[in-house]
Design a protein around this motif. Structure first.
Motif, PDB file in Angstrom:
ATOM      1  N   ILE A   6      36.179  42.131  41.556  1.00 12.35           N
ATOM      2  CA  ILE A   6      37.169  42.431  42.614  1.00 12.35           C
ATOM      3  C   ILE A   6      37.188  41.536  43.900  1.00 12.35           C
ATOM      4  O   ILE A   6      38.508  41.308  44.233  1.00 12.35           O
ATOM      5  CB  ILE A   6      36.943  44.079  43.089  1.00 12.35           C
ATOM      6  N   ASN A   7      36.210  41.112  44.270  1.00 13.80           N
ATOM      7  CA  ASN A   7      35.975  40.276  45.205  1.00 13.80           C
ATOM      8  C   ASN A   7      36.754  38.865  45.046  1.00 13.80           C
ATOM      9  O   ASN A   7      37.631  38.316  45.882  1.00 13.80           O
ATOM     10  CB  ASN A   7      34.440  39.876  45.721  1.00 13.80           C
ATOM     11  N   ARG A   8      36.834  38.436  43.849  1.00 12.34           N
ATOM     12  CA  ARG A   8      37.651  37.216  43.320  1.00 12.34           C
ATOM     13  C   ARG A   8      38.938  37.564  43.400  1.00 12.34           C
ATOM     14  O   ARG A   8      39.923  36.793  43.693  1.00 12.34           O
ATOM     15  CB  ARG A   8      37.028  36.866  41.820  1.00 12.34           C
ATOM     16  N   GLN A   9      39.292  38.702  42.947  1.00 12.90           N
ATOM     17  CA  GLN A   9      40.689  39.492  42.803  1.00 12.90           C
ATOM     18  C   GLN A   9      41.228  39.433  44.144  1.00 12.90           C
ATOM     19  O   GLN A   9      42.333  38.866  44.399  1.00 12.90           O
ATOM     20  CB  GLN A   9      40.813  40.743  42.208  1.00 12.90           C
ATOM     21  N   LEU A  10      40.306  39.923  45.335  1.00 11.92           N
ATOM     22  CA  LEU A  10      40.719  39.715  46.762  1.00 11.92           C
ATOM     23  C   LEU A  10      41.246  38.345  46.985  1.00 11.92           C
ATOM     24  O   LEU A  10      42.012  37.895  47.838  1.00 11.92           O
ATOM     25  CB  LEU A  10      39.797  40.510  47.767  1.00 11.92           C
ATOM     26  N   ALA A  11      40.245  37.258  46.832  1.00 10.42           N
ATOM     27  CA  ALA A  11      40.612  36.012  47.172  1.00 10.42           C
ATOM     28  C   ALA A  11      41.817  35.340  46.520  1.00 10.42           C
ATOM     29  O   ALA A  11      42.610  34.565  47.016  1.00 10.42           O
ATOM     30  CB  ALA A  11      39.232  35.260  46.648  1.00 10.42           C
ATOM     31  N   GLU A  12      42.221  35.875  45.278  1.00 12.07           N
ATOM     32  CA  GLU A  12      43.550  35.519  44.264  1.00 12.07           C
ATOM     33  C   GLU A  12      44.580  36.240  45.071  1.00 12.07           C
ATOM     34  O   GLU A  12      45.596  35.403  45.210  1.00 12.07           O
ATOM     35  CB  GLU A  12      43.119  36.031  42.891  1.00 12.07           C
ATOM     36  N   ALA A  26      36.812  52.412  43.229  1.00 16.21           N
ATOM     37  CA  ALA A  26      37.822  53.446  42.962  1.00 16.21           C
ATOM     38  C   ALA A  26      39.208  52.979  43.339  1.00 16.21           C
ATOM     39  O   ALA A  26      40.305  53.216  42.760  1.00 16.21           O
ATOM     40  CB  ALA A  26      37.543  54.761  43.759  1.00 16.21           C
ATOM     41  N   ARG A  27      39.310  52.245  44.296  1.00 14.76           N
ATOM     42  CA  ARG A  27      40.599  51.725  44.985  1.00 14.76           C
ATOM     43  C   ARG A  27      41.369  50.862  44.047  1.00 14.76           C
ATOM     44  O   ARG A  27      42.502  50.925  44.012  1.00 14.76           O
ATOM     45  CB  ARG A  27      40.165  51.167  46.307  1.00 14.76           C
ATOM     46  N   PHE A  28      40.645  50.030  43.359  1.00 14.33           N
ATOM     47  CA  PHE A  28      41.185  49.121  42.519  1.00 14.33           C
ATOM     48  C   PHE A  28      40.740  49.134  41.008  1.00 14.33           C
ATOM     49  O   PHE A  28      40.758  48.376  40.467  1.00 14.33           O
ATOM     50  CB  PHE A  28      40.854  47.613  43.196  1.00 14.33           C
ATOM     51  N   ALA A  29      40.405  50.359  40.808  1.00 19.25           N
ATOM     52  CA  ALA A  29      39.997  50.605  39.374  1.00 19.25           C
ATOM     53  C   ALA A  29      41.218  50.327  38.255  1.00 19.25           C
ATOM     54  O   ALA A  29      40.749  49.747  37.207  1.00 19.25           O
ATOM     55  CB  ALA A  29      39.618  52.284  39.399  1.00 19.25           C
ATOM     56  N   THR A  30      42.448  50.649  38.693  1.00 21.90           N
ATOM     57  CA  THR A  30      43.471  50.400  37.665  1.00 21.90           C
ATOM     58  C   THR A  30      44.469  49.352  37.958  1.00 21.90           C
ATOM     59  O   THR A  30      45.489  49.015  37.467  1.00 21.90           O
ATOM     60  CB  THR A  30      43.987  51.827  37.255  1.00 21.90           C
ATOM     61  N   THR A  31      44.287  48.785  39.222  1.00 23.22           N
ATOM     62  CA  THR A  31      45.017  47.755  39.849  1.00 23.22           C
ATOM     63  C   THR A  31      44.520  46.670  40.425  1.00 23.22           C
ATOM     64  O   THR A  31      43.494  46.663  41.067  1.00 23.22           O
ATOM     65  CB  THR A  31      46.281  48.532  40.913  1.00 23.22           C
ATOM     66  N   HIS A  32      45.142  45.523  40.177  1.00 17.43           N
ATOM     67  CA  HIS A  32      44.738  44.438  40.990  1.00 17.43           C
ATOM     68  C   HIS A  32      44.930  44.557  42.520  1.00 17.43           C
ATOM     69  O   HIS A  32      46.102  45.192  42.667  1.00 17.43           O
ATOM     70  CB  HIS A  32      45.411  43.055  40.540  1.00 17.43           C
ATOM     71  N   PRO A  33      44.274  43.749  43.400  1.00 21.73           N
ATOM     72  CA  PRO A  33      44.504  44.123  44.764  1.00 21.73           C
ATOM     73  C   PRO A  33      45.938  43.516  45.153  1.00 21.73           C
ATOM     74  O   PRO A  33      46.629  44.168  46.289  1.00 21.73           O
ATOM     75  CB  PRO A  33      43.611  43.381  45.482  1.00 21.73           C
ATOM     76  N   ALA A  44      46.564  46.327  51.127  1.00 20.79           N
ATOM     77  CA  ALA A  44      45.747  45.055  50.713  1.00 20.79           C
ATOM     78  C   ALA A  44      46.379  43.688  50.868  1.00 20.79           C
ATOM     79  O   ALA A  44      45.961  42.781  51.699  1.00 20.79           O
ATOM     80  CB  ALA A  44      45.172  45.124  49.304  1.00 20.79           C
ATOM     81  N   LEU A  45      47.648  43.650  50.388  1.00 21.46           N
ATOM     82  CA  LEU A  45      48.472  42.530  50.586  1.00 21.46           C
ATOM     83  C   LEU A  45      48.804  42.092  52.037  1.00 21.46           C
ATOM     84  O   LEU A  45      48.551  41.110  52.591  1.00 21.46           O
ATOM     85  CB  LEU A  45      49.796  42.381  49.922  1.00 21.46           C
ATOM     86  N   THR A  46      49.223  43.384  52.844  1.00 16.94           N
ATOM     87  CA  THR A  46      49.247  43.199  54.200  1.00 16.94           C
ATOM     88  C   THR A  46      48.281  42.656  54.938  1.00 16.94           C
ATOM     89  O   THR A  46      48.446  41.707  55.819  1.00 16.94           O
ATOM     90  CB  THR A  46      49.856  44.369  54.596  1.00 16.94           C
TER      91      THR A  46
END
Length: 189
Positions: free
Chosen positions: A18-24, A154-161, A167-169
């Protein structure tokens, strides 16, 4: 004005992290004229060892990191929390980028830290250790650009950030603050 280059260093090596997904997602939020690139290859860098840090003979992977940091206008460090601190791979990257002492690629580089963990603590210990290590290494830590994500399992269990409007904002605001710092448009903290 030329393109602003932000280099993202992700402390988790796991492909589905998920940390990588946040960077993406941070890459996706970059405004026009700003490139955010995730550095690949942290796993290939040997542990910092002054015996290996010899002019003209620095390991290729370590030199590639130094070159990438030097070419960037700013750094976005994304850290999970492992056993209450930042991951060794991230600390190792900071160590290599800080040498030679006083003149390393990281010196005076505007840097923001994003921390994220499965705990409600939002990796605040790892964040603090990253800020400390980066500051000692000579980076210009941009406190106003920092961001913390808690309970990411929990927050990103089923969705990408990138599918999470908040998260985008927040990541867009972090990238914006960091870009402002690279342009000298912030007050150092």
């Amino acid at each position: 004005m030329s393109q602003t280059r932000i280099l993202a260093l992700v402390g988790s090596l796991r492909a589905a992290s998920i940390n990588r997904q946040l960077a993406e997602t941070a890459v996706q939020t970059a405004p026009e004229g700003v490139e955010v690139a995730i550095y690949e290859g942290l796993a290939d860098i040997p542990f910092y060892n002054e015996d290996l840090d010899v002019e003209g003979a620095v390991p290729v992977a370590a030199q590639a990191l130094r070159d990438a940091v030097a070419a960037a206008d700013g750094l976005l460090v994304v850290t999970p929390e492992y056993n209450g601190t930042l991951p060794g791979v991230l600390k190792n990257a900071i160590d290599w980028a800080s040498r030679p002492y006083g003149a390393g690629a990281i010196k005076a580089k505007p840097t923001a830290v994003v921390s994220a963990s499965i705990s409600p603590n939002a990796a605040q210990w790892a964040h603090g250790d990253a800020v400390k290590s980066l500051g000692v290494a000579g980076a210009r830590v941009v406190e106003s650009a920092h961001l913390h994500f808690a309970t990411i399992g929990a927050r990103f269990a089923t969705t990408h950030p990138r599918e999470d409007a908040e998260a985008l904002t927040e990541l867009a605001a972090t990238v914006h603050e960091l870009v402002q710092a690279t342009r000298g448009e912030y007050a150092a903290v």
